[in-house]
Design a protein around this motif. Sequence first.
Motif, PDB file in Angstrom:
ATOM      1  N   VAL A 127       0.944  -1.093  -0.109  1.00 32.26           N
ATOM      2  CA  VAL A 127      -0.069   0.095  -0.146  1.00 32.26           C
ATOM      3  C   VAL A 127       0.800   1.000  -0.129  1.00 32.26           C
ATOM      4  O   VAL A 127       0.637   2.099  -0.828  1.00 32.26           O
ATOM      5  CB  VAL A 127      -0.881  -0.152   1.225  1.00 32.26           C
ATOM      6  CG1 VAL A 127      -2.001   1.269   1.105  1.00 32.26           C
ATOM      7  CG2 VAL A 127      -1.779  -1.230   1.156  1.00 32.26           C
ATOM      8  N   PHE A 128       1.877   1.175   0.901  1.00 28.85           N
ATOM      9  CA  PHE A 128       2.904   2.354   1.003  1.00 28.85           C
ATOM     10  C   PHE A 128       4.188   1.880   0.800  1.00 28.85           C
ATOM     11  O   PHE A 128       4.538   0.660   0.795  1.00 28.85           O
ATOM     12  CB  PHE A 128       2.778   2.920   2.379  1.00 28.85           C
ATOM     13  CG  PHE A 128       1.029   3.575   2.788  1.00 28.85           C
ATOM     14  CD1 PHE A 128       0.770   4.633   2.429  1.00 28.85           C
ATOM     15  CD2 PHE A 128       0.475   2.751   3.620  1.00 28.85           C
ATOM     16  CE1 PHE A 128      -0.448   5.210   2.479  1.00 28.85           C
ATOM     17  CE2 PHE A 128      -0.851   3.215   3.868  1.00 28.85           C
ATOM     18  CZ  PHE A 128      -1.502   4.549   3.198  1.00 28.85           C
ATOM     19  N   ALA A 129       5.124   2.887   0.875  1.00 27.15           N
ATOM     20  CA  ALA A 129       6.702   2.492   0.704  1.00 27.15           C
ATOM     21  C   ALA A 129       6.902   1.689   1.824  1.00 27.15           C
ATOM     22  O   ALA A 129       6.484   1.713   2.689  1.00 27.15           O
ATOM     23  CB  ALA A 129       7.399   3.807   0.623  1.00 27.15           C
ATOM     24  N   THR A 138       4.620   1.340  -5.271  1.00 27.36           N
ATOM     25  CA  THR A 138       3.620   1.015  -4.275  1.00 27.36           C
ATOM     26  C   THR A 138       2.258   1.321  -5.018  1.00 27.36           C
ATOM     27  O   THR A 138       2.179   1.630  -5.983  1.00 27.36           O
ATOM     28  CB  THR A 138       3.499   1.922  -3.051  1.00 27.36           C
ATOM     29  OG1 THR A 138       3.191   3.189  -3.756  1.00 27.36           O
ATOM     30  CG2 THR A 138       4.908   2.120  -2.470  1.00 27.36           C
ATOM     31  N   LEU A 139       1.194   0.636  -4.338  1.00 32.87           N
ATOM     32  CA  LEU A 139      -0.022   0.591  -5.001  1.00 32.87           C
ATOM     33  C   LEU A 139      -0.640   2.227  -4.896  1.00 32.87           C
ATOM     34  O   LEU A 139      -1.512   2.562  -5.691  1.00 32.87           O
ATOM     35  CB  LEU A 139      -1.296  -0.531  -4.485  1.00 32.87           C
ATOM     36  CG  LEU A 139      -0.901  -1.814  -4.743  1.00 32.87           C
ATOM     37  CD1 LEU A 139      -1.456  -2.769  -3.616  1.00 32.87           C
ATOM     38  CD2 LEU A 139      -1.011  -2.146  -6.061  1.00 32.87           C
ATOM     39  N   GLY A 140      -0.601   2.575  -3.326  1.00 34.18           N
ATOM     40  CA  GLY A 140      -1.155   3.887  -3.085  1.00 34.18           C
ATOM     41  C   GLY A 140      -2.611   3.546  -2.732  1.00 34.18           C
ATOM     42  O   GLY A 140      -3.099   2.337  -2.897  1.00 34.18           O
ATOM     43  N   ALA A 145      -7.504   0.140  -2.729  1.00 31.50           N
ATOM     44  CA  ALA A 145      -9.113   0.268  -2.497  1.00 31.50           C
ATOM     45  C   ALA A 145      -9.684  -0.647  -3.772  1.00 31.50           C
ATOM     46  O   ALA A 145     -10.667  -1.269  -3.367  1.00 31.50           O
ATOM     47  CB  ALA A 145      -9.478   1.717  -2.397  1.00 31.50           C
ATOM     48  N   THR A 146      -9.283  -0.308  -4.892  1.00 26.87           N
ATOM     49  CA  THR A 146      -9.833  -0.916  -6.084  1.00 26.87           C
ATOM     50  C   THR A 146      -9.609  -2.523  -5.935  1.00 26.87           C
ATOM     51  O   THR A 146     -10.754  -3.097  -6.051  1.00 26.87           O
ATOM     52  CB  THR A 146      -9.387  -0.423  -7.406  1.00 26.87           C
ATOM     53  OG1 THR A 146      -9.517   0.869  -7.495  1.00 26.87           O
ATOM     54  CG2 THR A 146      -9.919  -1.088  -8.677  1.00 26.87           C
ATOM     55  N   LEU A 147      -8.507  -2.791  -5.593  1.00 27.31           N
ATOM     56  CA  LEU A 147      -8.107  -4.300  -5.215  1.00 27.31           C
ATOM     57  C   LEU A 147      -8.828  -4.709  -4.315  1.00 27.31           C
ATOM     58  O   LEU A 147      -9.603  -6.064  -4.346  1.00 27.31           O
ATOM     59  CB  LEU A 147      -6.673  -4.591  -5.172  1.00 27.31           C
ATOM     60  CG  LEU A 147      -5.976  -4.394  -6.631  1.00 27.31           C
ATOM     61  CD1 LEU A 147      -4.452  -4.536  -6.211  1.00 27.31           C
ATOM     62  CD2 LEU A 147      -6.234  -5.466  -7.553  1.00 27.31           C
ATOM     63  N   ILE A 173     -10.533  -2.227   4.940  1.00 32.82           N
ATOM     64  CA  ILE A 173     -10.040  -3.336   5.091  1.00 32.82           C
ATOM     65  C   ILE A 173     -10.551  -4.123   6.306  1.00 32.82           C
ATOM     66  O   ILE A 173     -11.344  -3.491   7.109  1.00 32.82           O
ATOM     67  CB  ILE A 173      -8.303  -2.864   5.425  1.00 32.82           C
ATOM     68  CG1 ILE A 173      -8.207  -2.131   6.868  1.00 32.82           C
ATOM     69  CG2 ILE A 173      -7.900  -2.461   4.315  1.00 32.82           C
ATOM     70  CD1 ILE A 173      -7.120  -1.807   7.186  1.00 32.82           C
ATOM     71  N   ASP A 174     -10.092  -5.394   6.544  1.00 32.64           N
ATOM     72  CA  ASP A 174     -10.561  -6.247   7.443  1.00 32.64           C
ATOM     73  C   ASP A 174      -9.595  -6.393   8.427  1.00 32.64           C
ATOM     74  O   ASP A 174      -9.564  -7.124   9.409  1.00 32.64           O
ATOM     75  CB  ASP A 174     -11.018  -7.537   6.979  1.00 32.64           C
ATOM     76  CG  ASP A 174     -12.045  -7.727   6.098  1.00 32.64           C
ATOM     77  OD1 ASP A 174     -13.309  -7.005   6.570  1.00 32.64           O
ATOM     78  OD2 ASP A 174     -11.983  -7.986   4.811  1.00 32.64           O
TER      79      ASP A 174
END
Length: 184
Positions: A127-129, A138-140, A145-147, A173-174
Amino acid sequence: MSRRQPGKSVVPRLWLITDARNDARLERAIARLPLGAGLIFRHYHLPPDERRARFDRLARLIRTRGGVIVLAGDGPTARRWRADGCYGAPGDGTAGGLLRLVTVHDMAELRRGNTNRGPSLALISPVFATRTHPGGATLGVPRFATLARLSRHRVIALGGMTRARARHVGAIIDGWAAIDGLSD
């Protein structure tokens, strides 16, 4: 050492991931985790006998705190080691009724992960560095959120995660997982 079959109600929201970087601090880190947290045991750096001995020691510690331990590896090995689950890339085999944690870095891996049956979690990252992959892509939050929305399984955020960042993406997220974010 007994193994539990985690059902939906006992799947941890917080996961500590092990590796060579945090090995010397693991006992202290486990003691600071909330009751019922999860431990993902990787320790790829150790020879097989040492890896197994380290797994057994950490399994006892996390279980005394009501937690679960998941082995990075295949389902049959996880069963032999009396782990509560197995962790790896989508398509790395079946978990044989154990909890299955699949690593997801992109849409192709998510599609493969979505085919898993049984209790599964998708660890979507990074998600982050992260210090694990310095300078890596990274996804950012938007791509993460899309995934997360497209996952058929519970989603665990991974990659540069801290308690503050988990609150930032909390609605989608869970749970979350970290190496350094829970070891430092």
